[in-house]
Design a protein around this motif. Structure first.
Motif, PDB file in Angstrom:
ATOM      1  N   LEU A 126      -3.056   3.749   1.468  1.00  0.00           N
ATOM      2  CA  LEU A 126      -3.119   3.441   3.135  1.00  0.00           C
ATOM      3  C   LEU A 126      -4.148   4.497   3.263  1.00  0.00           C
ATOM      4  O   LEU A 126      -4.532   5.754   2.614  1.00  0.00           O
ATOM      5  N   PRO A 127      -4.812   4.464   4.588  1.00  0.00           N
ATOM      6  CA  PRO A 127      -5.714   5.299   5.218  1.00  0.00           C
ATOM      7  C   PRO A 127      -5.069   7.858   5.331  1.00  0.00           C
ATOM      8  O   PRO A 127      -4.036   8.033   5.613  1.00  0.00           O
ATOM      9  N   GLY A 128      -5.910   8.172   4.311  1.00  0.00           N
ATOM     10  CA  GLY A 128      -5.268   9.783   4.077  1.00  0.00           C
ATOM     11  C   GLY A 128      -4.565   9.644   2.484  1.00  0.00           C
ATOM     12  O   GLY A 128      -3.916  10.524   2.476  1.00  0.00           O
ATOM     13  N   GLY A 129      -4.572   8.396   2.618  1.00  0.00           N
ATOM     14  CA  GLY A 129      -3.952   8.262   0.542  1.00  0.00           C
ATOM     15  C   GLY A 129      -4.562   9.049   0.015  1.00  0.00           C
ATOM     16  O   GLY A 129      -5.479   9.619  -0.134  1.00  0.00           O
ATOM     17  N   ALA A 130      -3.986   9.373  -1.326  1.00  0.00           N
ATOM     18  CA  ALA A 130      -4.229  10.033  -1.997  1.00  0.00           C
ATOM     19  C   ALA A 130      -4.044   8.888  -3.619  1.00  0.00           C
ATOM     20  O   ALA A 130      -2.740   8.571  -3.863  1.00  0.00           O
ATOM     21  N   ILE A 131      -4.713  10.184  -4.854  1.00  0.00           N
ATOM     22  CA  ILE A 131      -4.444   9.321  -6.176  1.00  0.00           C
ATOM     23  C   ILE A 131      -4.439  10.198  -7.041  1.00  0.00           C
ATOM     24  O   ILE A 131      -5.858  11.117  -6.845  1.00  0.00           O
ATOM     25  N   TRP A 132      -3.765  10.143  -7.631  1.00  0.00           N
ATOM     26  CA  TRP A 132      -3.896  11.740  -8.789  1.00  0.00           C
ATOM     27  C   TRP A 132      -3.267  10.686 -10.607  1.00  0.00           C
ATOM     28  O   TRP A 132      -2.438   9.892 -10.071  1.00  0.00           O
ATOM     29  N   MET A 133      -4.372  11.051 -11.261  1.00  0.00           N
ATOM     30  CA  MET A 133      -3.903  10.822 -12.471  1.00  0.00           C
ATOM     31  C   MET A 133      -3.771  11.495 -13.737  1.00  0.00           C
ATOM     32  O   MET A 133      -4.894  12.582 -14.046  1.00  0.00           O
ATOM     33  N   GLN A 190       1.050  -1.496   0.165  1.00  0.00           N
ATOM     34  CA  GLN A 190      -0.075   0.207  -0.115  1.00  0.00           C
ATOM     35  C   GLN A 190       1.086   1.669   0.012  1.00  0.00           C
ATOM     36  O   GLN A 190       1.884   1.052   0.820  1.00  0.00           O
ATOM     37  N   PHE A 191       0.088   2.624  -0.384  1.00  0.00           N
ATOM     38  CA  PHE A 191       1.008   3.407  -0.653  1.00  0.00           C
ATOM     39  C   PHE A 191      -0.096   4.622   0.317  1.00  0.00           C
ATOM     40  O   PHE A 191      -0.891   4.966   0.543  1.00  0.00           O
ATOM     41  N   ASP A 192       0.834   6.214  -0.211  1.00  0.00           N
ATOM     42  CA  ASP A 192       0.162   7.243   0.691  1.00  0.00           C
ATOM     43  C   ASP A 192      -0.427   7.765  -0.829  1.00  0.00           C
ATOM     44  O   ASP A 192      -1.177   8.886  -0.708  1.00  0.00           O
ATOM     45  N   LEU A 193       0.650   7.727  -1.846  1.00  0.00           N
ATOM     46  CA  LEU A 193      -0.065   8.217  -3.179  1.00  0.00           C
ATOM     47  C   LEU A 193       0.854   7.865  -4.343  1.00  0.00           C
ATOM     48  O   LEU A 193       1.506   6.786  -4.382  1.00  0.00           O
ATOM     49  N   ILE A 194      -0.487   7.450  -5.097  1.00  0.00           N
ATOM     50  CA  ILE A 194      -0.551   6.484  -6.467  1.00  0.00           C
ATOM     51  C   ILE A 194      -0.426   8.028  -7.123  1.00  0.00           C
ATOM     52  O   ILE A 194      -2.061   8.855  -7.249  1.00  0.00           O
ATOM     53  N   VAL A 195       0.158   7.768  -8.388  1.00  0.00           N
ATOM     54  CA  VAL A 195       0.392   8.857  -9.809  1.00  0.00           C
ATOM     55  C   VAL A 195       0.231   8.508 -11.089  1.00  0.00           C
ATOM     56  O   VAL A 195       0.508   7.385 -10.676  1.00  0.00           O
ATOM     57  N   SER A 196      -0.739   8.637 -12.327  1.00  0.00           N
ATOM     58  CA  SER A 196      -0.355   7.818 -13.156  1.00  0.00           C
ATOM     59  C   SER A 196      -0.581   8.821 -14.014  1.00  0.00           C
ATOM     60  O   SER A 196      -1.840   9.667 -14.561  1.00  0.00           O
ATOM     61  N   ASN A 197      -0.101   8.688 -15.102  1.00  0.00           N
ATOM     62  CA  ASN A 197      -0.554   9.036 -17.112  1.00  0.00           C
ATOM     63  C   ASN A 197      -0.379   7.391 -17.809  1.00  0.00           C
ATOM     64  O   ASN A 197       0.722   7.607 -18.044  1.00  0.00           O
ATOM     65  N   PRO A 198      -1.900   7.245 -17.579  1.00  0.00           N
ATOM     66  CA  PRO A 198      -2.197   5.866 -18.621  1.00  0.00           C
ATOM     67  C   PRO A 198      -2.526   6.246 -19.859  1.00  0.00           C
ATOM     68  O   PRO A 198      -2.551   7.497 -20.140  1.00  0.00           O
ATOM     69  N   PRO A 199      -2.359   5.608 -20.795  1.00  0.00           N
ATOM     70  CA  PRO A 199      -2.863   5.902 -22.228  1.00  0.00           C
ATOM     71  C   PRO A 199      -4.273   6.110 -21.970  1.00  0.00           C
ATOM     72  O   PRO A 199      -5.009   5.289 -21.569  1.00  0.00           O
ATOM     73  N   TYR A 200      -4.028   7.068 -22.283  1.00  0.00           N
ATOM     74  CA  TYR A 200      -6.130   7.405 -22.136  1.00  0.00           C
ATOM     75  C   TYR A 200      -6.701   8.670 -23.527  1.00  0.00           C
ATOM     76  O   TYR A 200      -7.323   8.921 -23.886  1.00  0.00           O
TER      77      TYR A 200
END
Ligand code: GLN
Length: 269
Positions: free
Chosen positions: A223-230, A170-180
């Motif tokens: 993780l609790p309080g974590g964030a994701i930006w895509m 698990q992670f505090d922050l997930i980021v991705s620039n996937p094929p879109y």
């Protein structure tokens, strides 16, 4: 032939001709301008012509000179990786804002390509534990070389999206620039995109498949309080916000890039 004749090569935009001469001569712009009345060394002129021909055939400048600047760092790029774009700095800025005051954070970049996002984060937050993934071994080799060249310490893992990292991690922050990009989008047949890895640009369908998969699995990986930006396309913000909300994330929002386009969307656990 003088150096000046190459700097003023009328087949190319002035800036591009200058960048190719700088690349081949391995000299600064100032040096070249101070010496532009000198004869051009024949071997260097031939090397220039080879690069000029590639550019005239439409190959992106970044691939012809083998590098592109992003977040103030120079990244090596090959046709195995997407060329870093200014739009994507919006994603890094959002990541860095979230990481303020969370110096030891665990960060995951899915589909890292050249490593531009993950390495920029690692350099700005040296205490963060950054993991960068890609399906492509060739892309990971480019990203690893960039990390080494820029002095960034991060972990690399090969695989499809979350499959690349250990089950349960698990992670505090997930980021991705996937094929879109939609597979039918005419832009895929134009400009730089013609030369970039298709699998980095489109999912082969409507452009939302990778965004949906990442969003769906994000809550279990945060993780609790974590964030994701895509990062996503210019018209995908409402759809991506819906995907994040359906996945169970809260405070879902989008942010604009420098052109005023909603370019990234994110949410919190
Ligand atoms: N931003 C790129 C473009 O529009 C696409 C990158 C991507 O699909 N992740 O050219």
């Amino acid at each position: 032939m003088l150096i000046k004749d190459l700097l003023q090569d009328s087949r190319l935009p002035r800036l591009e001709a200058r960048m190719l001469v700088e690349q081949v001569w391995r000299r600064s712009r100032a040096w070249l301008l101070a010496h532009d009345d000198e004869p051009a060394d024949a071997a260097l002129a031939a090397a220039y012509e080879a690069l000029a021909q590639r550019r005239l055939a439409g190959e992106p400048m970044a691939y012809v000179i083998g590098e592109r600047e992003f977040m103030g760092h120079v990244f090596r790029v090959t046709p195995a990786v997407l060329i870093p774009r200014p739009d994507t700095e919006t994603l890094v800025e959002a990541a860095l804002a979230f990481l303020q005051g969370r110096s030891q954070a665990r960060v995951l970049d899915l589909g890292t390509g050249s490593g531009a996002i993950a390495i920029s984060i690692a350099l700005a937050c040296p205490q963060a534990q950054v993991t960068a993934t890609d399906l492509s071994a060739q892309a990971l080799a480019v990203a690893r070389a960039n990390a080494q060249g820029l002095g960034a310490a991060l972990t690399f893992a090969q695989g499809s999206w979350f499959e690349a990292v250990a089950a349960g991690s698990q992670f505090d922050l997930i980021v991705s620039n996937p094929p879109y990009i939609h597979a039918e989008d005419a832009h895929l047949g134009q400009g730089d995109l013609r030369f970039e890895p298709r699998s980095a640009l489109t999912d082969g369908g409507d452009g939302l498949a990778a965004l949906a998969e990442i969003a769906r699995h994000a809550p279990a990986r945060l993780l609790p309080g974590g964030a994701i930006w895509m990062e996503h396309g210019w018209d995908q913000a409402p759809a991506v916000r819906a995907l994040l909300q359906e996945a169970g994330l809260r405070d879902v929002a989008s942010r604009q890039d420098l052109a005023g386009i909603e370019r990234i969307s994110g949410g919190f656990l």
